[in-house]
Design a protein around this motif. Sequence first.
Motif, PDB file in Angstrom:
ATOM      1  N   GLY A   1       0.822  -1.211   0.000  1.00 24.07           N
ATOM      2  CA  GLY A   1       0.000   0.000   0.000  1.00 24.07           C
ATOM      3  C   GLY A   1       0.848   1.249   0.000  1.00 24.07           C
ATOM      4  N   ASP A   2       1.910   1.263   0.831  1.00 26.72           N
ATOM      5  CA  ASP A   2       2.788   2.434   0.915  1.00 26.72           C
ATOM      6  C   ASP A   2       3.430   2.734  -0.448  1.00 26.72           C
ATOM      7  OD1 ASP A   2       2.177   2.419   3.597  1.00 26.72           O
ATOM      8  OD2 ASP A   2       4.059   1.483   4.224  1.00 26.72           O
ATOM      9  N   ILE A   3       3.928   1.667  -1.094  1.00 30.01           N
ATOM     10  CA  ILE A   3       4.609   1.850  -2.381  1.00 30.01           C
ATOM     11  C   ILE A   3       3.616   2.287  -3.455  1.00 30.01           C
ATOM     12  CG2 ILE A   3       5.872   0.622  -4.205  1.00 30.01           C
ATOM     13  CD1 ILE A   3       7.137  -1.090  -1.899  1.00 30.01           C
ATOM     14  N   TYR A   4       2.415   1.698  -3.442  1.00 36.96           N
ATOM     15  CA  TYR A   4       1.386   2.094  -4.423  1.00 36.96           C
ATOM     16  C   TYR A   4       1.037   3.571  -4.267  1.00 36.96           C
ATOM     17  CZ  TYR A   4       0.158  -2.303  -6.709  1.00 36.96           C
ATOM     18  OH  TYR A   4       0.168  -3.415  -7.493  1.00 36.96           O
ATOM     19  N   PHE A   5       0.951   4.027  -3.015  1.00 41.05           N
ATOM     20  CA  PHE A   5       0.613   5.448  -2.788  1.00 41.05           C
ATOM     21  C   PHE A   5       1.672   6.351  -3.414  1.00 41.05           C
ATOM     22  CE2 PHE A   5       0.813   9.430  -0.501  1.00 41.05           C
ATOM     23  CZ  PHE A   5      -0.522   9.825  -0.487  1.00 41.05           C
ATOM     24  N   MET A   6       2.952   5.972  -3.208  1.00 44.56           N
ATOM     25  CA  MET A   6       4.032   6.821  -3.709  1.00 44.56           C
ATOM     26  C   MET A   6       4.144   6.782  -5.230  1.00 44.56           C
ATOM     27  SD  MET A   6       5.290   8.573  -1.374  1.00 44.56           S
ATOM     28  CE  MET A   6       5.624   8.716   0.373  1.00 44.56           C
ATOM     29  N   THR A   7       3.533   5.793  -5.860  1.00 43.66           N
ATOM     30  CA  THR A   7       3.538   5.758  -7.337  1.00 43.66           C
ATOM     31  C   THR A   7       2.260   6.371  -7.903  1.00 43.66           C
ATOM     32  OG1 THR A   7       2.629   3.505  -7.295  1.00 43.66           O
ATOM     33  CG2 THR A   7       5.031   3.724  -7.478  1.00 43.66           C
TER      34      THR A   7
ATOM     35  N   GLU B   1      -0.395  -4.618  13.426  1.00 45.87           N
ATOM     36  CA  GLU B   1      -0.169  -3.829  14.642  1.00 45.87           C
ATOM     37  C   GLU B   1       0.572  -2.532  14.329  1.00 45.87           C
ATOM     38  OE1 GLU B   1       1.781  -6.322  17.450  1.00 45.87           O
ATOM     39  OE2 GLU B   1       0.136  -7.780  17.581  1.00 45.87           O
ATOM     40  N   SER B   2       0.567  -2.114  13.071  1.00 46.77           N
ATOM     41  CA  SER B   2       1.236  -0.883  12.656  1.00 46.77           C
ATOM     42  C   SER B   2       0.633   0.321  13.389  1.00 46.77           C
ATOM     43  CB  SER B   2       1.084  -0.694  11.142  1.00 46.77           C
ATOM     44  OG  SER B   2       1.496   0.600  10.763  1.00 46.77           O
ATOM     45  N   LYS B   3       1.499   1.195  13.875  1.00 43.83           N
ATOM     46  CA  LYS B   3       1.050   2.364  14.643  1.00 43.83           C
ATOM     47  C   LYS B   3       0.390   3.426  13.756  1.00 43.83           C
ATOM     48  CE  LYS B   3       4.739   1.755  18.057  1.00 43.83           C
ATOM     49  NZ  LYS B   3       5.995   2.335  18.606  1.00 43.83           N
ATOM     50  N   THR B   4       0.713   3.444  12.477  1.00 44.07           N
ATOM     51  CA  THR B   4       0.217   4.525  11.594  1.00 44.07           C
ATOM     52  C   THR B   4      -0.814   4.041  10.583  1.00 44.07           C
ATOM     53  OG1 THR B   4       2.016   4.141  10.029  1.00 44.07           O
ATOM     54  CG2 THR B   4       2.413   5.746  11.793  1.00 44.07           C
ATOM     55  N   LEU B   5      -1.154   2.756  10.608  1.00 47.83           N
ATOM     56  CA  LEU B   5      -2.007   2.200   9.554  1.00 47.83           C
ATOM     57  C   LEU B   5      -3.400   2.852   9.526  1.00 47.83           C
ATOM     58  CD1 LEU B   5      -2.394   0.242   7.238  1.00 47.83           C
ATOM     59  CD2 LEU B   5      -2.956  -1.544   8.910  1.00 47.83           C
ATOM     60  N   LYS B   6      -4.014   2.992  10.690  1.00 48.27           N
ATOM     61  CA  LYS B   6      -5.367   3.584  10.738  1.00 48.27           C
ATOM     62  C   LYS B   6      -5.346   5.024  10.248  1.00 48.27           C
ATOM     63  CE  LYS B   6      -7.267   0.665  14.417  1.00 48.27           C
ATOM     64  NZ  LYS B   6      -7.845   0.636  15.786  1.00 48.27           N
ATOM     65  N   GLN B   7      -4.289   5.759  10.585  1.00 47.62           N
ATOM     66  CA  GLN B   7      -4.183   7.149  10.137  1.00 47.62           C
ATOM     67  C   GLN B   7      -4.042   7.218   8.615  1.00 47.62           C
ATOM     68  OE1 GLN B   7      -1.384   9.692  12.430  1.00 47.62           O
ATOM     69  NE2 GLN B   7      -1.206   7.939  13.842  1.00 47.62           N
TER      70      GLN B   7
ATOM     71  N   ILE C   1      -5.301   5.181   6.491  1.00 46.67           N
ATOM     72  CA  ILE C   1      -6.615   4.909   5.887  1.00 46.67           C
ATOM     73  C   ILE C   1      -7.531   6.128   6.026  1.00 46.67           C
ATOM     74  CG2 ILE C   1      -8.674   3.454   6.031  1.00 46.67           C
ATOM     75  CD1 ILE C   1      -6.789   1.200   7.012  1.00 46.67           C
ATOM     76  N   GLU C   2      -7.519   6.744   7.240  1.00 44.16           N
ATOM     77  CA  GLU C   2      -8.399   7.886   7.497  1.00 44.16           C
ATOM     78  C   GLU C   2      -8.016   9.088   6.631  1.00 44.16           C
ATOM     79  OE1 GLU C   2      -8.088   8.588  11.651  1.00 44.16           O
ATOM     80  OE2 GLU C   2      -9.170   6.754  12.214  1.00 44.16           O
ATOM     81  N   LYS C   3      -6.711   9.354   6.532  1.00 48.97           N
ATOM     82  CA  LYS C   3      -6.256  10.548   5.815  1.00 48.97           C
ATOM     83  C   LYS C   3      -5.937  10.266   4.334  1.00 48.97           C
ATOM     84  CE  LYS C   3      -4.389  12.704   9.981  1.00 48.97           C
ATOM     85  NZ  LYS C   3      -3.208  13.316  10.627  1.00 48.97           N
ATOM     86  N   LYS C   4      -6.033   8.987   3.980  1.00 52.77           N
ATOM     87  CA  LYS C   4      -5.801   8.572   2.601  1.00 52.77           C
ATOM     88  C   LYS C   4      -4.449   9.047   2.073  1.00 52.77           C
ATOM     89  CE  LYS C   4     -10.709   8.422   1.405  1.00 52.77           C
ATOM     90  NZ  LYS C   4     -11.753   8.871   0.449  1.00 52.77           N
ATOM     91  N   LYS C   5      -3.435   8.906   2.941  1.00 51.99           N
ATOM     92  CA  LYS C   5      -2.085   9.246   2.496  1.00 51.99           C
ATOM     93  C   LYS C   5      -1.045   8.490   3.344  1.00 51.99           C
ATOM     94  CE  LYS C   5      -1.089  13.334   5.321  1.00 51.99           C
ATOM     95  NZ  LYS C   5      -0.642  14.751   5.263  1.00 51.99           N
ATOM     96  N   PHE C   6       0.165   8.418   2.811  1.00 52.18           N
ATOM     97  CA  PHE C   6       1.232   7.706   3.508  1.00 52.18           C
ATOM     98  C   PHE C   6       1.721   8.511   4.696  1.00 52.18           C
ATOM     99  CE2 PHE C   6       5.854   7.234   4.135  1.00 52.18           C
ATOM    100  CZ  PHE C   6       5.883   5.912   4.596  1.00 52.18           C
ATOM    101  N   ILE C   7       1.871   7.843   5.832  1.00 49.73           N
ATOM    102  CA  ILE C   7       2.410   8.471   7.050  1.00 49.73           C
ATOM    103  C   ILE C   7       3.544   7.571   7.550  1.00 49.73           C
ATOM    104  CG2 ILE C   7       1.937   9.185   9.410  1.00 49.73           C
ATOM    105  CD1 ILE C   7      -1.006   9.553   8.550  1.00 49.73           C
ATOM    106  N   ALA C   8       4.737   8.132   7.610  1.00 50.62           N
ATOM    107  CA  ALA C   8       5.896   7.345   8.064  1.00 50.62           C
ATOM    108  C   ALA C   8       5.834   7.100   9.553  1.00 50.62           C
ATOM    109  CB  ALA C   8       7.184   8.069   7.695  1.00 50.62           C
ATOM    110  N   GLU C   9       6.311   5.947   9.975  1.00 53.36           N
ATOM    111  CA  GLU C   9       6.347   5.661  11.423  1.00 53.36           C
ATOM    112  C   GLU C   9       7.495   6.426  12.058  1.00 53.36           C
ATOM    113  OE1 GLU C   9       6.262   1.604  12.600  1.00 53.36           O
ATOM    114  OE2 GLU C   9       4.612   1.074  11.276  1.00 53.36           O
TER     115      GLU C   9
END
Length: 586
Positions: free
Chosen positions: A545-551, A570-576, A578-586
């Motif tokens: 998902g992260d790589i697809y977003f960046m492409t 158990e990713s700390k940033t996964l829900k964010q 999805i909510e913000k529809k953008k990649f968020i680095a941990e």
Amino acid sequence: MKKIILFLLINALLFPLCTTVQGKKKKVRKEDKTVVLQLTEEQQRKYDYFFLEAIRMKEKKEYATAFGLLQHCLEINPNAPSALYEISQYYMFLRQVPQGQAALEKAVAYAPDNYWYSQGLVSLYQQQNELDKAVTLLETMVTRFPAKQDPLFNLLDIYSRQEKYNDVISTLNRLEKRLGKNEQLSMEKFRIYLQMKDDKKAFREIESLVQEYPMDMRYQVILGDVYLQNGKKQEAYEAYQKVLAVEPDNPMALFSMASYYEQTGQKELYQQQLDTLLLNKKVAPDTKINVMRQIIVENEQSTAKDSTHQVIALFDRIMELDQDDPQIPMLYAQYLLSKNMEPEAVPVLEQVVDLDPTNKAARLMLVSAAVKKEDYKQIIKVCEPGIEATPDALELYYYLAIAYHQAEQTDSVLSICSRALEHITPDTRKEVISDFYSIMGDIYHTKKQMKEAYAAYDSALVYNPSNIGALNNYAYYLSVERRDLDKAEEMSYKTVKAEPNNSTYLDTYAWILFEKGNYAEARIYIDNAMKSDGGKSDVIVEHCGDIYFMTGDVEGALGYWKKALEMGSESKTLKQKIEKKKFIAE
């Protein structure tokens, strides 16, 4: 009168030829009339110099130079045995057999007392199938070297191949005179007499062995065995009973009696005889082992449906006795394993290691059974006493480290790996040492001791630069810390090249490319990871998902992020994300 004068003239003419050749003196051996040149001191000095130089060139592997020097030696003394022998070896190497054979024959002629020259020529004759020449030379060697037995044994081999049985018997008799009467020679004479259809002499030979050693019951049993094998069952029975009358617990006689009962169709007595032998504490474990091995072989050849059950039942009866030797239990366990009866073998193997804690083979079989069941507690139970009993058994340290890792005993893992590394030797495989360092690197990472983790991985790769597991983990942890990404990429690429369908390695490489900003290339590798069962890992799915977003594929990214969440990420940033529809680095 004219004849006498003519004789004297001929001798007068020949005499100078017998004393000098081109200024060289020579003499004649009385025993073989072989002319041996007598060199002057100057000639001998030159010969010795060139010969020693030839040997030196040979040791330096400068064979052409050595060959030339040997030829020069033979110009000085054409009859020098040492140069003839050495040059014969070169001819053989060059596959110029006639020249080599001629040189070797001359060496033997001029040095008949050199055993090794003669032995070399015999071997050559045999290779060339010139057996008559070999026999002639060997017969000479028997007389010339009375302390050597090999010529007689060589003669024995040749006469046997030629089926010259009378000569075989004669040679065996000569060996017997030198070595004394013994079992091997008597049995061979017995076999030859049978081939000659002379049964009378054959049996007389074994009987004479018994007469020679009347107190050795073994020979009397052998006599009985010979009778039994050749259809003389009554004579065999009497021979065995004679032994058992003197030694009722004689294991050889007991087993031979069992064979007698089996061959005469007396099955109940056969079984009773086996019990008498195998359930007898006075019979040595080695003997029982040999008997059981023979029974196993016979049962494997049997067509009876319950043959395996019969062997197991016999083992069980033996095991009911108090065992103080591990050999029988070990054989039993091996038999059970050969029949794919691993659960039944485990308690028997446990008995083996109880009797002999140093039996590494039995302990590793127990470890293998525990590994198949994924029973790390059992692995710990087996390996902990194992490394105490056999501290050099690195395999046990390895399995113990893995089991401790599964049990989340991280300090124990580090401790056991360190202990293992104390027992490495120059003969220890580098890959094994590398694996221990790799495990330590994984544990240090778990404990957040990254400096120690990277040092351990570096050590692992020093011992084995192709340690795929260490390369992958090292590269991934560097990428997570966003450091030394070029080094990480180089290491990760090696893993992908080695295993191009491994989803874990493909994911690592894709993620490193992602961290370096090579998003298009990263997408190629993450897609390959997903095709290679990567969809079963929530981490790989989230990375996808992260790589697809960046492409630029936001919808694709959202789909993979949601899937990762459903898989229990158990990713700390996964829900964010999805909510913000953008990649968020941990």
